[in-house]
Each structure stands twice: as structure tokens, then as C-alpha cells.
Design a protein around this motif. Structure first.
Motif, PDB file in Angstrom:
ATOM      1  N   ASN A 131       3.865  14.785  -2.466  1.00 41.93           N
ATOM      2  CA  ASN A 131       2.891  14.920  -1.376  1.00 41.93           C
ATOM      3  C   ASN A 131       1.497  15.147  -1.962  1.00 41.93           C
ATOM      4  N   GLU A 132       0.537  15.388  -1.105  1.00 40.96           N
ATOM      5  CA  GLU A 132      -0.847  15.523  -1.557  1.00 40.96           C
ATOM      6  C   GLU A 132      -1.055  16.722  -2.475  1.00 40.96           C
ATOM      7  N   GLY A 182      17.404  11.779  -0.728  1.00 37.24           N
ATOM      8  CA  GLY A 182      17.213  13.090  -0.127  1.00 37.24           C
ATOM      9  C   GLY A 182      15.773  13.539  -0.096  1.00 37.24           C
ATOM     10  N   THR A 183      15.515  14.515   0.774  1.00 35.71           N
ATOM     11  CA  THR A 183      14.178  15.091   0.970  1.00 35.71           C
ATOM     12  C   THR A 183      14.244  16.598   0.796  1.00 35.71           C
ATOM     13  N   ARG A 184      13.274  17.136   0.110  1.00 37.37           N
ATOM     14  CA  ARG A 184      13.205  18.586  -0.090  1.00 37.37           C
ATOM     15  C   ARG A 184      13.159  19.298   1.267  1.00 37.37           C
ATOM     16  N   PRO A 185      13.936  20.363   1.451  1.00 34.26           N
ATOM     17  CA  PRO A 185      13.906  21.104   2.731  1.00 34.26           C
ATOM     18  C   PRO A 185      12.489  21.523   3.107  1.00 34.26           C
ATOM     19  N   VAL A 229       0.846  -1.204   0.000  1.00 39.53           N
ATOM     20  CA  VAL A 229       0.000   0.000   0.000  1.00 39.53           C
ATOM     21  C   VAL A 229       0.874   1.244   0.000  1.00 39.53           C
ATOM     22  N   GLU A 230       1.896   1.253   0.866  1.00 37.37           N
ATOM     23  CA  GLU A 230       2.806   2.402   0.934  1.00 37.37           C
ATOM     24  C   GLU A 230       3.539   2.601  -0.394  1.00 37.37           C
ATOM     25  N   MET A 231       3.875   1.493  -1.043  1.00 35.18           N
ATOM     26  CA  MET A 231       4.659   1.591  -2.276  1.00 35.18           C
ATOM     27  C   MET A 231       3.870   2.197  -3.440  1.00 35.18           C
ATOM     28  N   LYS A 232       2.546   2.211  -3.337  1.00 26.39           N
ATOM     29  CA  LYS A 232       1.733   2.806  -4.388  1.00 26.39           C
ATOM     30  C   LYS A 232       1.916   4.319  -4.435  1.00 26.39           C
ATOM     31  N   GLN A 233       2.485   4.888  -3.359  1.00 24.84           N
ATOM     32  CA  GLN A 233       2.743   6.333  -3.331  1.00 24.84           C
ATOM     33  C   GLN A 233       4.060   6.693  -4.017  1.00 24.84           C
TER      34      GLN A 233
END
Length: 266
Positions: free
Chosen positions: A180-181, A205-208, A128-132
Motif C-alpha cells: 500500500n502507500e 491472500g490479503t493481510r487482515p 497501469v494497475e499492474m505497475k503496482q
């Protein structure tokens, strides 16, 4: 005895390096890509009682040694010292360390990073998480590069649309992203130097402003699951112990340190 290797030696070369695909990611990948007869690459082997015990690969100006026992450091150093251009030596620290003191030129840069590998994830990934999580498409290469360049620790990174295109063309890497949403690309994770047996994880990495929400972990889970399902061993460099803890939760274990030394020309 040390001699230059050729395609007839391939089977014994793989007997030496093939059972440690993560440790020999670059050597395996370069051999698969360029073989034994390319102008850009040379491979030497040390034989002991007709058994191959060590290899030294030169790709362009970079030399990578590998052995699981004491090897002829003087012989390998002589080969390297015959190249008077700027060079780089890289490899597992315990393999490079005895060799480096015999290289008779000025050091430009010496760095060491943690080196970790993974052969299976430590937990089952949620479908389920991987669908994102989506695979990065060419239309979004520029957006991904912009996001990665906005991350402070990637300030000196060499991210580019061209690199993404090369990875796709030659099947040497892939990237997964999360939005994200609101549709903003908030995280990604990539592979590079992929070969038939292994792959390196990079660019996690993640956007600040969007950290600590599990976005990058989802990208890692999807990317690693896919690569592992293809029978590849995974590896990565890291220099931040906090990041190391995240990778270890996924199933990565430390191999040791990876050394990179750049030398001036003679």
C-alpha cells in the motif's frame, strides 16, 4: 494389460494426458522432474488394443490415477495395495471414486475440494494497475511468509522461506505482491508445481485489515497474465464458494472435485 511405463512410452503418455494439462498438472510435472527411472517415482499404464487408456503415477507415497474412460480399477488397486506403508491417493473425484472402495486399509483423512482451471482471463488487465504489483524478491521472503501466516484461513499452511527458495531455484513457482502507500505488504498470490504446460495458483491472500480493496485481485491478474502468456494452463483448489466467485470472474471454470485420501499402513 497393465505394465510399468518407461521413457520409450513418453509420447503415448503425453497423448493421453497432454491435452488436459490443468487436470494432469501433478503427473506432467513429476514426469518432467523425475522421468520414468527414478527411485522415488513409478508410472504404470493400462493398454487396450495397444492403446494407452489409463495411467497410475506413484510419487513417493502418493498415487494419482488418470483416465477418460472406465479403467481397470482392480489392477490399479492391486498395485496400490502391494504398498503396505501409509499412502495417499489423489486425483479427480470421478477417477478416484471407483478405485477407493478397493483399497483395503483404514482411512486417516478424506477431503474434497473444488478444482478449477483457466486458459484465458475473462477481461483485459490494466497495465497501469499492474505497475503496482511486484515480483517477490528473496530479501522479502520472510516478510511474505509472516504476512501469509497472519491470515486466519492460512493458519495451518506450510509457508516457509525455504519453500520460496526451492521454488526459485527449481523454477516451480513464483509470487507477486502488492504494497500500500505506506509500504506495507498487503497481499500476494503464488504459483506452484509449475511445469512446461501448466501451473497451480496458491496462497492468494490479503493481510487482515486490508481486505476488499482489490489488492489480491491485482496480484492474481499479474500472476495469471504472465503464466498464460507463457502458454501454461492454470488450475487451483478452493473450498469456499465465495472465493470461487472471485476466481470465476477472472476466467476460471470448475473442472469438478479433487479428492485426497490418506490411508494407514497395513
Amino acid at each position: 494389460m497393465i505394465r510399468k511405463l518407461n521413457k520409450e512410452d513418453h509420447e503415448v503418455v503425453m497423448e493421453l494426458i497432454g491435452h488436459k494439462p490443468a487436470e494432469n498438472l501433478f503427473i506432467i510435472g513429476d514426469i518432467e522432474a523425475f522421468g520414468y527411472d527414478s527411485d522415488i517415482q513409478e508410472i504404470w499404464g493400462q493398454f487396450q488394443s495397444d492403446r494407452l487408456i489409463a495411467v497410475l503415477l506413484r510419487y513417493d507415497k502418493n498415487y494419482i490415477p488418470f483416465s477418460e474412460q472406465n479403467y481397470d480399477i482392480n489392477g490399479f488397486a492391486e498395485i496400490i495395495n502391494n504398498n503396505h506403508d501409509q499412502i495417499e491417493i489423489s486425483g479427480l473425484k470421478h477417477v478416484v471414486e471407483p478405485l477407493q472402495r478397493l483399497i483395503n486399509r483404514k482411512v486417516r483423512k478424506h477431503s474434497e475440494t473444488y478444482y478449477a482451471k483457466c486458459t484465458s482471463l475473462s477481461y483485459e488487465v490494466s497495465e497501469v494497475e499492474m505497475k503496482q504489483v511486484d515480483k517477490l524478491q528473496p530479501l522479502n521472503y520472510e516478510e511474505n511468509v509472516e504476512m501469509l501466516r497472519s491470515i486466519p484461513e492460512f493458519g495451518t499452511g506450510t509457508f516457509s522461506v525455504e519453500a520460496r527458495e526451492r521454488a526459485e531455484t527449481y523454477k516451480t513457482g513464483r509470487t507477486y505482491i502488492v504494497r500500500n502507500e505506506q509500504g506495507i505488504m498487503v497481499a500476494s498470490a503464488s504459483s506452484t508445481a509449475e511445469n512446461s504446460q501448466s501451473a497451480m495458483i496458491v496462497g492468494v491472500g490479503t493481510r487482515p485489515g486490508y481486505e476488499r480493496r482489490g489488492y489480491a485481485t491485482k496480484c492474481m491478474e499479474k500472476l495469471c497474465s504472465e503464466l498464460l502468456s507463457e502458454g501454461k494452463s492454470l488450475c487451483l483448489f478452493y473450498d469456499n464458494p465465495a472465493a470461487g466467485k472471485i476466481y470465476k470472474r477472472l476466467g476460471f471454470t470448475d473442472i469438478g472435485f479433487w479428492t485426497m485420501i490418506r490411508y494407514e499402513s497395513i
